[in-house]
Every structure is written in structure tokens, then in C-alpha cells.
Write a protein that holds these residues in place. Structure first.
Motif, mmCIF file in Angstrom:
data_model
loop_
_atom_site.group_PDB
_atom_site.id
_atom_site.type_symbol
_atom_site.label_atom_id
_atom_site.label_comp_id
_atom_site.label_asym_id
_atom_site.label_seq_id
_atom_site.Cartn_x
_atom_site.Cartn_y
_atom_site.Cartn_z
ATOM 1 N N HIS A 1 43.591 69.625 39.964
ATOM 2 C CA HIS A 1 43.307 68.582 38.733
ATOM 3 C C HIS A 1 43.589 67.327 39.248
ATOM 4 O O HIS A 1 44.906 66.938 39.566
ATOM 5 N N GLY A 2 42.295 66.601 39.099
ATOM 6 C CA GLY A 2 42.669 65.146 39.344
ATOM 7 C C GLY A 2 42.297 64.753 40.825
ATOM 8 O O GLY A 2 42.502 65.673 41.628
ATOM 9 N N LEU B 1 50.861 59.927 29.066
ATOM 10 C CA LEU B 1 50.781 60.738 30.311
ATOM 11 C C LEU B 1 49.913 59.544 31.397
ATOM 12 O O LEU B 1 48.955 58.860 30.836
ATOM 13 N N ASN B 2 50.120 59.651 32.490
ATOM 14 C CA ASN B 2 49.586 58.617 33.255
ATOM 15 C C ASN B 2 48.708 59.158 34.569
ATOM 16 O O ASN B 2 48.282 58.577 35.479
ATOM 17 N N THR B 3 48.551 60.519 34.452
ATOM 18 C CA THR B 3 47.741 61.034 35.773
ATOM 19 C C THR B 3 46.675 61.912 35.029
ATOM 20 O O THR B 3 46.815 62.229 33.843
ATOM 21 N N GLU B 4 45.700 62.497 35.772
ATOM 22 C CA GLU B 4 44.645 63.564 35.451
ATOM 23 C C GLU B 4 45.240 64.944 35.789
ATOM 24 O O GLU B 4 44.441 65.934 35.625
ATOM 25 N N THR B 5 46.564 65.244 36.300
ATOM 26 C CA THR B 5 47.213 66.416 36.727
ATOM 27 C C THR B 5 47.529 67.505 35.941
ATOM 28 O O THR B 5 47.868 66.941 34.608
ATOM 29 N N ASP B 6 47.565 68.562 35.906
ATOM 30 C CA ASP B 6 48.317 69.654 35.440
ATOM 31 C C ASP B 6 49.821 69.522 35.416
ATOM 32 O O ASP B 6 50.502 69.900 34.639
ATOM 33 N N THR B 7 50.381 69.085 36.581
ATOM 34 C CA THR B 7 51.566 69.002 36.871
ATOM 35 C C THR B 7 52.327 68.150 36.056
ATOM 36 O O THR B 7 53.592 68.461 35.748
ATOM 37 N N GLU B 8 51.734 67.020 35.705
ATOM 38 C CA GLU B 8 52.764 66.161 34.790
ATOM 39 C C GLU B 8 53.113 66.732 33.405
ATOM 40 O O GLU B 8 54.416 66.317 33.082
ATOM 41 N N VAL B 9 52.409 67.694 33.183
ATOM 42 C CA VAL B 9 52.853 68.138 31.497
ATOM 43 C C VAL B 9 54.210 68.863 31.838
ATOM 44 O O VAL B 9 54.971 68.836 30.820
ATOM 45 N N VAL B 10 54.562 69.400 33.007
ATOM 46 C CA VAL B 10 55.649 70.173 33.278
ATOM 47 C C VAL B 10 56.796 69.106 33.289
ATOM 48 O O VAL B 10 57.779 69.445 32.382
ATOM 49 N N ALA B 11 56.781 67.944 34.066
ATOM 50 C CA ALA B 11 57.809 67.047 33.627
ATOM 51 C C ALA B 11 58.131 66.717 32.257
ATOM 52 O O ALA B 11 59.125 66.278 31.932
#
Length: 608
Positions: free
Chosen positions: A77-78, A118-128
């Protein structure tokens, strides 16, 4: 697919993390990053592209701190940018992630509604952000993680670092591998034993659904229901020395030339050289004698090894084989029962689709055999019986020695199945084993043709497309040849069963089309050569890979001929794989592509 490292150490963590990530770069090299605690605050360094770019960033702006996490990324993602590079941070939490959070859009909407930016296009950032929001509501790091994990759908491995928590890392796995390393007053997370090898050989592998809290004093592990559990500590056999290319320009070249040696090791494991019989310890668990069919599933090159073995099992054991690409098999709702045996094949032992296929078969009662190169891998741990390839670490993304060693193991299983099913007489088994014992010396002779093969690279590099043709076990090799050329040189290539030429592919033939014909002189040689003549009549540029007899019988249809030693049918797929690998390798080298780390690829595909 991505690589994860976590360190609770006693000296600066960043250099150690980077050193470990070098061993994981085969998992992805779109970007890389590291985060440590500096005076209790999370500080990150990230870079787009390969790990050397991160090293350059750290050289200009060093990072202190004895607690940290690191990541090398294969983008899902991203785009592979610095902004999308891991670790991702939200407030007091930094996260690295391998896998895919399938419900991230739903979670993203929720956290944005809660005021998160949110600062990214990733799925990972939502976990943080989810963990940070839970902590903002008064939960401790471990309670916040316990609350968030059940909400994540998909396959993932996670490692988390927390502001002000110098003696804490939390990790979790669901569908993607993660291991805990035990040191002397230090603790670690890693995607696999290779990542942990610079630090320790004492490894605890997390089971599916586990999450773990590590401090320098040890580890607490919880299962999917948040209940404390104990997982065994094992000693890893992975060497701590960083792999090097020796005198070779690329890892792939080194690994191609290691094949005589590693094939010898693998063959000696599965064949008795004195009695000339197959000797596959544990094969009786696969119940060959009573099977009505054998199921084989794998991905990529491992699937093609399985496809070769279909011919062997059916010819030498009269055992019908159903083989499927794992990503198709897992969703096909194939009827499987406790009367079935399934073989899964994976170099890394972590391939997501293959692992899912294993679990599908196991859930339905089938007996599972696994052919893997990494005995500590998830697939190895979950199978009923493991048949290890003795290939050693394979660093080049395009599989070479792992493929031929898989073939060696499969040949042993096919002959053992033939003996157990009463198909092979002792005399015939001894003949076949005697032929297989010659593989290392035949491999050396095949590699001696490298200078002739290298000459093919220049004209091939000018082509936009290529065809590979073969019959019987040479058909999977045609598929493998096309796959290797695509992977390494980015030239479009297709492999076909030679008999299918007239059913469509012949329309592609013109004077600009290189056509590789894999045709040892065997019972169907004349059939393949007749297809080759059809190509010649239409101006195709033919490269014939054959033996002395085949070269003399083909006339002048081939523009170039690669001549290999004479060998038996059972040996040919193993040996003929070598020139196929060398053709792709030298073409890629001539074109200047990244041979060891081709664009968009990763060694271990641990996401769907």
C-alpha cells in the motif's frame, strides 16, 4: 515479504539493526528505515530504495539509542517513498509491519473521525494510530496492543517501540513470521533466524496468533485469546556470518556455481550411494502405498519443480498427481480428506499462499509433507513431515540452487513411492539412483559450457519477446526459462509445451523472435524437433539446448546450439535447468539490470 528487526540491547541499536537488515534485504528493497529511543523520544531515519541509501542517511545523521526497530520494505500500500517507509509513528508509538491489513480503509476512517492526521498512503500507519489512541485513553502499551490486535484483519507481523519505554518492545504475528531472539541481557525480534543470527542462536518462534512482550529480562507470550502461553526455545543452525559473493560478481552467479556441491549434499541425504536405493527418512508417513492421488501445491519456481515431479510420480510410481498454484488452490475449495497426502514446496518455508494451502489441507485431514530450505520456517513447523533441501542460504531473489535441490528431493520421493507401490523393481530403482548419483559431475560439465551460453546474451538483449519450448519434463523447464528471463532482464518471455505451438503461439514467430528449444535426445526428441522446424520455416531465431546426438540429428535449423553431456531422462530436468539459469543471468548482466534484486520482486512472498 518485508523484513523486521527489533533490538533491546546494551549498545547503540541502529548499526546492529542495519547489519541485521542486510540479511533481510531479500525480503524487499523498496525502502528501509530505523527508529530508536533517544532520551526516551522516538527518532527515525528512513530512505527510499535499497539499504545502502539508509546507510548513507545514517552516516550523515547518526542515530544513538540502545532500543530500536528496523524495516526493509516491499511496497504493497503506497509508493516506495520516504514518507511511506517504515517505521511509521503516531504520537508515542512507532511500528514496523510485514503483511497487509485488509480492513485498513475502515480503520482509517475511524481514526480520522477521532481527529488523527495520517501522513502516509500505507495500511501500516493505522496500526500506530490505533495503539496511540488507546494509550491516550489511559491504557498501558501492552493493554493497548491487546485491544487493537483483534481488530486487525489480514496477515501481519508487527514490532512496536514506545516513547519513554527503554526496556520494552511488543511484537505480534498472524499469517506472517516473527521470532524472538534471546541474548545475554538483551532481547530481539526478527522476521526469521537469519535476521537474528548476528545477535543469538537462541530462538523462540511465535505461533499463529501469538503476540509477545519483550524486555531485557525475557519474554512474555500471549495467544490469540490473550492467554499467557509458553513456546519452546530452539537453537538455530543459521550462521551468523554475513553472506558474501566470494569471487563472483553476483550472488546469483555464486549460487548457480554452487549447484554441483549442494546437489551432492542433497542427493546424499535422500539416496543410499552404497545400495543405490532411495532413502527418504519419514516418507512412510506420506502413505504412498495406499494413495489414489498426491496433491502438490507451491508458487513460482517451486511450483515448476512440483510440475516436473508430476511426470516422475506418474511414470515411476503410477501415482496420479494433482498440482496447482497455491494462490489458486487455496480458494478453489478442492475436495481434500484424511485419505489424501499433500506436498507443499517453498524455498523460504514462509510463502503465504503455500502456507494457506497447507493449512487448508491439514484442516481437512490430509497428511502434509513439506519440501523447504529453512527447517525453522513456519511451513516446516506445521507440516507432518519435512524434507529439507540442503541448498544453504539462497540470497539471489531468482531461485537457482533451491530449485534444483527441490528437484533432487522430489526425485527421491518419487522413486521411494515407486518402490512402496510395487511399481519399481529393485533393479530398476538401482539403475535410476545410479543415474542420479552422477548429477554433481554432470552439473560441473554443464557449467563448463558457460562461455558458450554467455555469447547468447548480446543478441538476446535486443529482443522484446522470447519463447521457450519443451515437451514432458522439459515443458516445466521452458516455463522456468521464461520466468527467469522475465525476472532478471525484464524481457517478456513465455514458455509453452512444444505440441501447443500450432494452437496459437506460432502466430508470434518472426525473424525477431528468439525461440529456445529444450530437447535432449530422448523418446520424444523427434516430436520436439518437428515443432522446431515449424519455427525455422517462419524465420524464428532458434537456440537449441540438447546433447551431442540431438545436435547432430537436428539439421541446420538452429541458429545456436548449447550442447550438454548425455544423460538419462530422470537426470535431464535437473541439469538442463543450469543453462536456462545462465541464459537469463548473462542477458541481465549484459543489459545492466540488478541481477540479485530485480525490480518489484522479493525473495520471500509472505503476503497474499
Amino acid at each position: 515479504m518485508c523484513g523486521i528487526v527489533g533490538v533491546l540491547g546494551t549498545v547503540d541499536a541502529a548499526p546492529r539493526i542495519v547489519d541485521s537488515l542486510k540479511r533481510l534485504e531479500y525480503r524487499g528493497y523498496d525502502s528501509a528505515g530505523v527508529a530508536t529511543l533517544v532520551d526516551g523520544a522516538i527518532v527515525r531515519r528512513r530512505a527510499e530504495g535499497k539499504l545502502r541509501n539508509l546507510e548513507a542517511v545514517l552516516e550523515k545523521s547518526p542515530l544513538t539509542g540502545i532500543s530500536g526497530i528496523g524495516h526493509t520494505r516491499w511496497a504493497t500500500h503506497g509508493a516506495p517513498t520516504v514518507a511511506n517507509a517504515h517505521p511509521h509513528q503516531a504520537g508515542s508509538v512507532a511500528v514496523v509491519h510485514n503483511g497487509i491489513i485488509e480492513n485498513y480503509l475502515e480503520l482509517r476512517e475511524e481514526i480520522v473521525a477521532a481527529g488523527a492526521v495520517l501522513n502516509t498512503e500505507t495500511d501500516t500507519e493505522v496500526v500506530a494510530h490505533l495503539v496511540n489512541l488507546a494509550m491516550a485513553n489511559g491504557l498501558s502499551p501492552r493493554d493497548a496492543v491487546a485491544q487493537v490486535l483483534p481488530r486487525l484483519k489480514g496477515a501481519f507481523a508487527l514490532a512496536m517501540l514506545f516513547s519513554g519505554e527503554e526496556d520494552l518492545l511488543i511484537g505480534a504475528r498472524k499469517g506472517s513470521p516473527l521470532a524472538v531472539g534471546h541474548g545475554d541481557g538483551e532481547m530481539f525480534f526478527g522476521s526469521d533466524a537469519i535476521a537474528l543470527s548476528p545477535f543469538t542462536d537462541r530462538i523462540t518462534y511465535l505461533d499463529e496468533g501469538d503476540w509477545a512482550v519483550i524486555t531485557r529480562a525475557g519474554v512474555e507470550i500471549f495467544d490469540q485469546a490473550n492467554q499467557p502461553v509458553t513456546r519452546p526455545e530452539a537453537r538455530s543452525s543459521v550462521t551468523s556470518s554475513l553472506m558474501d559473493k566470494g569471487n563472483y560478481k553476483h550472488f546469483m552467479a555464486k549460487e548457480i556455481h554452487e549447484q554441483p556441491e549442494v546437489l551432492g549434499h542433497t542427493l546424499s541425504r535422500y539416496f543410499d550411494y552404497t545400495t543405490k536405493r532411495a532413502r527418504v527418512e519419514g516418507a512412510d508417513q506420506l502413505k504412498f502405498k495406499d494413495l489414489s492421488r498426491l496433491i502438490i501445491t507451491a508458487c513460482g519456481t517451486a511450483y515448476l519443480a512440483g510440475l516436473v515431479s508430476k511426470y516422475w510420480f506418474e511414470k515411476y510410481a503410477r501415482l496420479p498427481v494433482e498440482i496447482d498454484i497455491a494462490s489458486e488452490f487455496r480458494y478453489r475449495e478442492t475436495p481434500v480428506s484424511d485419505k489424501d497426502t499433500a506436498l507443499v514446496i517453498s524455498q523460504s518455508g514462509e510463502t503465504a499462499d503455500t502456507l494457506a494451502s497447507l493449512r487448508y489441507c491439514k484442516t481437512n485431514g490430509a497428511t502434509i509433507g513439506a519440501i523447504v530450505n529453512v527447517p525453522e520456517s513456519t511451513i516446516a513447523r506445521e507440516a507432518d513431515r519435512v524434507f529439507q533441501t540442503i541448498a544453504g542460504p539462497e540470497i539471489g531473489v531468482a531461485s537457482t540452487k533451491a530449485f534444483t535441490c527441490q528437484l533432487a528431493v522430489l526425485a527421491g520421493l518419487a522413486l521411494q513411492a515407486g518402490r512402496e507401490r510395487g511399481v519399481l523393481t529393485p533393479e530398476r530403482e538401482q539403475e535410476l539412483v545410479a543415474e542420479l548419483i552422477e548429477v554433481p559431475s554432470l552439473a560441473l560439465k554443464a557449467l563448463a559450457r558457460e562461455s558458450d551460453i554467455e555469447k547468447l546474451a548480446h543478441p538476446l538483449s535486443k529482443a522484446s519477446n522470447a519463447l521457450y519450448l519443451g515437451r514432458a519434463t522439459n515443458f516445466p523447464l521452458a516455463l522456468e526459462g521464461a520466468l527467469k528471463l522475465k525476472e532478471l532482464s525484464y524481457i517478456h518471455a513465455e514458455g509453452y509445451a512444444a505440441g501447443e505451438l500450432k494452437h496459437g503461439p506460432i502466430a508470434l514467430i518472426d525473424e525477431n523472435m528468439p525461440v529456445f528449444v529444450i530437447a535432449p535426445f530422448d523418446a520424444i526428441y523427434e516430436k520436439t524437433v518437428s515443432n522446431m522446424q515449424e519455427v525455422a520455416a517462419r524465420g524464428g531465431r532458434i537456440v537449441l539446448i540438447t546433447d551431442e546426438r540431438g545436435a547432430s540429428e537436428c539439421g541446420n535449423a538452429a541458429e545456436n546450439t548449447v550442447i550438454l553431456p548425455d544423460m538419462s531422462d530422470i537426470v535431464a530436468p535437473i541439469i538442463y535447468a543450469l543453462p536456462v539459469q545462465l541464459i537469463a543471468y548473462h542477458t541481465a548482466v549484459f543489459m545492466g539490470t540488478d541481477v540479485d534484486q530485480p525490480r518489484n520482486l522479493a525473495k520471500s512472498v509472505t503476503v497474499e
